[in-house]
Design a protein around this motif. Sequence first.
Motif, short mmCIF file in Angstrom:
data_model
loop_
_atom_site.label_atom_id
_atom_site.label_comp_id
_atom_site.label_asym_id
_atom_site.label_seq_id
_atom_site.Cartn_x
_atom_site.Cartn_y
_atom_site.Cartn_z
N VAL A 1 30.84 40.83 34.76
CA VAL A 1 32.22 41.26 35.02
C VAL A 1 32.36 41.77 36.44
O VAL A 1 33.28 41.42 37.17
CB VAL A 1 32.64 42.35 34.01
N LEU A 2 31.40 42.61 36.87
CA LEU A 2 31.48 43.18 38.21
C LEU A 2 31.32 42.10 39.27
O LEU A 2 31.99 42.14 40.31
CB LEU A 2 30.40 44.26 38.38
N ALA A 3 30.45 41.13 39.01
CA ALA A 3 30.29 40.04 39.96
C ALA A 3 31.60 39.25 40.09
O ALA A 3 32.00 38.85 41.19
CB ALA A 3 29.16 39.12 39.52
N ALA A 4 32.28 39.03 38.95
CA ALA A 4 33.56 38.32 38.98
C ALA A 4 34.61 39.10 39.76
O ALA A 4 35.36 38.54 40.55
CB ALA A 4 34.03 38.05 37.56
N VAL A 5 34.65 40.42 39.53
CA VAL A 5 35.61 41.26 40.25
C VAL A 5 35.32 41.24 41.74
O VAL A 5 36.22 41.11 42.58
CB VAL A 5 35.57 42.70 39.71
N ALA A 6 34.03 41.36 42.09
CA ALA A 6 33.65 41.34 43.50
C ALA A 6 34.05 40.03 44.15
O ALA A 6 34.56 40.00 45.27
CB ALA A 6 32.14 41.57 43.63
N ALA A 7 33.81 38.91 43.44
CA ALA A 7 34.18 37.60 43.98
C ALA A 7 35.69 37.49 44.17
O ALA A 7 36.17 36.97 45.18
CB ALA A 7 33.67 36.50 43.05
N TRP A 8 36.45 37.98 43.18
CA TRP A 8 37.91 37.94 43.27
C TRP A 8 38.41 38.72 44.46
O TRP A 8 39.26 38.27 45.23
CB TRP A 8 38.51 38.47 41.98
N THR B 1 31.61 43.95 24.86
CA THR B 1 30.98 43.33 26.02
C THR B 1 31.95 43.19 27.18
O THR B 1 31.73 42.40 28.09
CB THR B 1 30.45 41.94 25.64
N THR B 2 33.04 43.99 27.17
CA THR B 2 34.09 43.87 28.18
C THR B 2 34.26 45.18 28.92
O THR B 2 34.28 46.25 28.30
CB THR B 2 35.42 43.46 27.53
#
Length: 404
Positions: A19-26, A183-184
Amino acid sequence: MAQRSRRSGLFILLAIVLVLAAVAAWLWLRKPVGPATTTALHLTPASYADLPGWSSADLSAALAAFKRSCGDLAKKNPTALMGGAGYAGTVGDWLEACRAAPQSGSEARRFFEAMFTPVAVNKDTDDGLFTGYYEPELHLSHTQHGAFQTPIYGVPDDLITVDLGLFKDSLKGEHVTGRVQGTTLIPYADRAEINRKGLPHAQVLAWSDDPVSVFFLHIQGSGRAAFDDGSAGRIAYAGQNGRPYTPIGRTLIREGAMQKADLSMQGIRIWLKAHPDQAQRIMETDASFVFFDEEPLGDAALGANGSEGVPLTPGASLAVDQHVHALGVPLWLSLDEHSTALPRNRLMIAQDTGGAIKGAVRGDVYFGFGEKPEWNAGHMKAAGAMFVLLPKDLARKLPAEFRP
């Protein structure tokens, strides 16, 4: 059973990382990099003659505050970036000035003039805004009894705050805060939900006899505690639920409860006290909720540690937008007419941040502790100009993207 628990824990940890990786990428994709981040910031080299009131100002408090910031810089890697929009360079660019700082306040003007070049921030802007904050006193108890029914919470053990700057330098200052559900990663509870359900994952540090005082503690960020057993201490900022800060004065104006001309910290407090049946609803329109640590009082002449990690100096510490200004830099304020005792022209050091402090020519002046600082902070709202003092070598190398 233990094996299943370990697998479950690893699965949750993996989910958080994803989740954090996705947020960072966004954020990386949506956040401009390079010169585009500085389009709202223009820096124009100036001289001390351009600083109104410089020759007669008392610079001793600012010098003392600057040396406290130097103590923090001395602990850092000289190659580390100072932060903000990038104009302040690296820690190493400031160390010579730190080493040259004199012991006596009488030498302050000579020191600053010898080591720094003033630079105008967004010269000729008409949207500068400067407000104030203070350190309130609260009457507290370590036990819940009688009138002491409003909790002051420590940081919940299920609160997750991630500094996205650890993933990429261009994300420095960006954070994601929340908690894990299954898991969220989801947003943390807002003020209304916390008031309604409490915080089973957080320790209650103390109980207050006044919910309005606790609300203002959240806004100011720290306060002094007078306990019912005769002891004293400090309640210091330790974390936040990640929800945006909404000034309740805006709510009161929108609902017609107060007029903009009558708005002040004291006026809002009076309104909340006079309308106990509506006070909680109004306060809950600010979803932001702050968590605290209990600390020894320390030096009573100074405030709690600001975001930089050094004690705040009354009249010399300024909260700024950390996306623009690096903590530790000296800033000269030239204010329009206002109603507080703060001199209109004043050297301050950027040592704190705040949820409502957004913009290049925006600051929140720390006034200190007591009735007079409270009045001054509550009534301060002034337009004005800002100059940053940069080490001379750094000012000469000012990147082109910051120049108008």
